[in-house]
Design a protein around this motif. Structure first.
Motif, PDB file in Angstrom:
ATOM      1  N   VAL A  45       0.829  -1.206   0.000  1.00  0.00           N
ATOM      2  CA  VAL A  45       0.000   0.000   0.000  1.00  0.00           C
ATOM      3  C   VAL A  45       0.867   1.262   0.000  1.00  0.00           C
ATOM      4  N   ARG A  46       1.954   1.245   0.784  1.00  0.00           N
ATOM      5  CA  ARG A  46       2.823   2.422   0.842  1.00  0.00           C
ATOM      6  C   ARG A  46       3.585   2.631  -0.468  1.00  0.00           C
ATOM      7  N   SER A  47       3.957   1.550  -1.116  1.00  0.00           N
ATOM      8  CA  SER A  47       4.825   1.653  -2.292  1.00  0.00           C
ATOM      9  C   SER A  47       4.053   1.878  -3.587  1.00  0.00           C
ATOM     10  N   ALA A  48       2.796   1.464  -3.640  1.00  0.00           N
ATOM     11  CA  ALA A  48       2.029   1.561  -4.887  1.00  0.00           C
ATOM     12  C   ALA A  48       1.984   2.983  -5.451  1.00  0.00           C
ATOM     13  N   PRO A  49       1.785   4.039  -4.622  1.00  0.00           N
ATOM     14  CA  PRO A  49       1.731   5.390  -5.203  1.00  0.00           C
ATOM     15  C   PRO A  49       3.054   5.845  -5.821  1.00  0.00           C
ATOM     16  N   ARG A  50       4.157   5.181  -5.479  1.00  0.00           N
ATOM     17  CA  ARG A  50       5.454   5.610  -5.998  1.00  0.00           C
ATOM     18  C   ARG A  50       5.827   4.921  -7.310  1.00  0.00           C
ATOM     19  N   CYS A  51       4.959   4.064  -7.802  1.00  0.00           N
ATOM     20  CA  CYS A  51       5.237   3.405  -9.077  1.00  0.00           C
ATOM     21  C   CYS A  51       5.201   4.440 -10.202  1.00  0.00           C
ATOM     22  N   ARG A  52       6.116   4.304 -11.139  1.00  0.00           N
ATOM     23  CA  ARG A  52       6.201   5.250 -12.245  1.00  0.00           C
ATOM     24  C   ARG A  52       5.277   4.836 -13.378  1.00  0.00           C
ATOM     25  N   ALA A  53       4.576   5.807 -13.919  1.00  0.00           N
ATOM     26  CA  ALA A  53       3.665   5.535 -15.023  1.00  0.00           C
ATOM     27  C   ALA A  53       4.451   5.050 -16.241  1.00  0.00           C
ATOM     28  N   GLY A  54       3.909   4.052 -16.912  1.00  0.00           N
ATOM     29  CA  GLY A  54       4.541   3.528 -18.110  1.00  0.00           C
ATOM     30  C   GLY A  54       5.601   2.482 -17.860  1.00  0.00           C
ATOM     31  N   GLU A  55       5.923   2.193 -16.576  1.00  0.00           N
ATOM     32  CA  GLU A  55       6.905   1.176 -16.251  1.00  0.00           C
ATOM     33  C   GLU A  55       6.207   0.032 -15.509  1.00  0.00           C
ATOM     34  N   PRO A  56       6.667  -1.210 -15.688  1.00  0.00           N
ATOM     35  CA  PRO A  56       6.059  -2.335 -14.964  1.00  0.00           C
ATOM     36  C   PRO A  56       6.160  -2.127 -13.459  1.00  0.00           C
ATOM     37  N   ALA A  57       5.050  -2.318 -12.786  1.00  0.00           N
ATOM     38  CA  ALA A  57       5.030  -2.075 -11.339  1.00  0.00           C
ATOM     39  C   ALA A  57       5.540  -3.271 -10.546  1.00  0.00           C
ATOM     40  N   GLY A  58       5.396  -4.472 -11.106  1.00  0.00           N
ATOM     41  CA  GLY A  58       5.730  -5.676 -10.361  1.00  0.00           C
ATOM     42  C   GLY A  58       7.138  -5.717  -9.796  1.00  0.00           C
TER      43      GLY A  58
END
Length: 210
Positions: free
Chosen positions: A66-79
């Motif tokens: 939950v804490r890390s999800a908002p820091r994912c960069r758009a257009g890059e794989p989040a996994g």
């Protein structure tokens, strides 16, 4: 002044509030990667059993997700990024909250080790050891109602041999863990583990889950 400075520091460390669209994006990422977080936590729990609690690791992994999800960069794989964050959070939890170093019983019984505890086999001032005072757990209502019936005996017969024997000795015959271990020529802790697994299986089957 000190309290004011610490409160300002905490405010600076708090992440900015997410917009409505940001919250929706975060929630979508969390739902998509929740199985990943649980899988990493369960793999860690299996590797370190019985030193850690599975539920604690699952909670740590989900909070990190939950804490890390908002820091994912758009257009890059989040996994890959979320995997690193979850693994790092679990490692910090294990480092700070869990004692992973096994200390010998001799060192525990000295009483000088900072993380020491009293051995279950230790005796003091002529008192019986704690292991002798561990009584067999009381059977739950569903188990106690069937304890003299054929249904329970049939369920016990379906258990693995070690679990069935531990259950018969400690619950049905009322032996202590130490006495049962002496008969089986294994450690009392091994008897307790087999007993818990057997009771969990019977609880599930008698409750209609098996």
């Amino acid at each position: 002044m000190a309290s004011t400075a610490s409160s300002l520091c905490r405010r600076k460390q708090q992440p900015p509030a997410l917009s409505r669209s940001g919250l929706k994006a975060r929630d979508a990422l969390v739902l998509d990667h929740l199985p990943l977080a649980d899988a990493i936590a369960l793999a860690t729990a299996r590797r370190l059993f019985p030193l850690v609690e599975r539920e604690d690791l699952i909670q740590v992994a989900r909070e990190a997700l939950v804490r890390s999800a908002p820091r994912c960069r758009a257009g890059e794989p989040a996994g890959p990024y979320l995997r690193r964050c979850i693994t790092g959070a679990l490692q910090h939890h294990l480092r700070d909250r869990v004692r992973l170093v096994r200390i010998s019983r001799r060192e525990h019984e000295k009483g000088t080790y900072p993380l020491g505890h009293i051995s279950l086999d230790a005796t003091a001032n002529g008192e019986p050891c704690l292991l002798d005072e561990l009584a067999a757990p009381e059977a739950e209502p569903a188990i106690s109602e069937a304890v003299n019936g054929l249904a329970l005996e049939q369920l016990v017969e379906q258990l693995p041999a070690a679990q069935a024997t531990a259950l018969r000795l400690t619950v049905l015959e009322g032996l202590s863990l130490r006495a049962a271990a002496a008969q089986l020529q294994i450690s009392p802790m091994a008897v307790q583990r087999a007993q818990k697994k057997a009771l969990a299986t019977l609880r599930q089957q008698l409750g209609g889950g098996g």
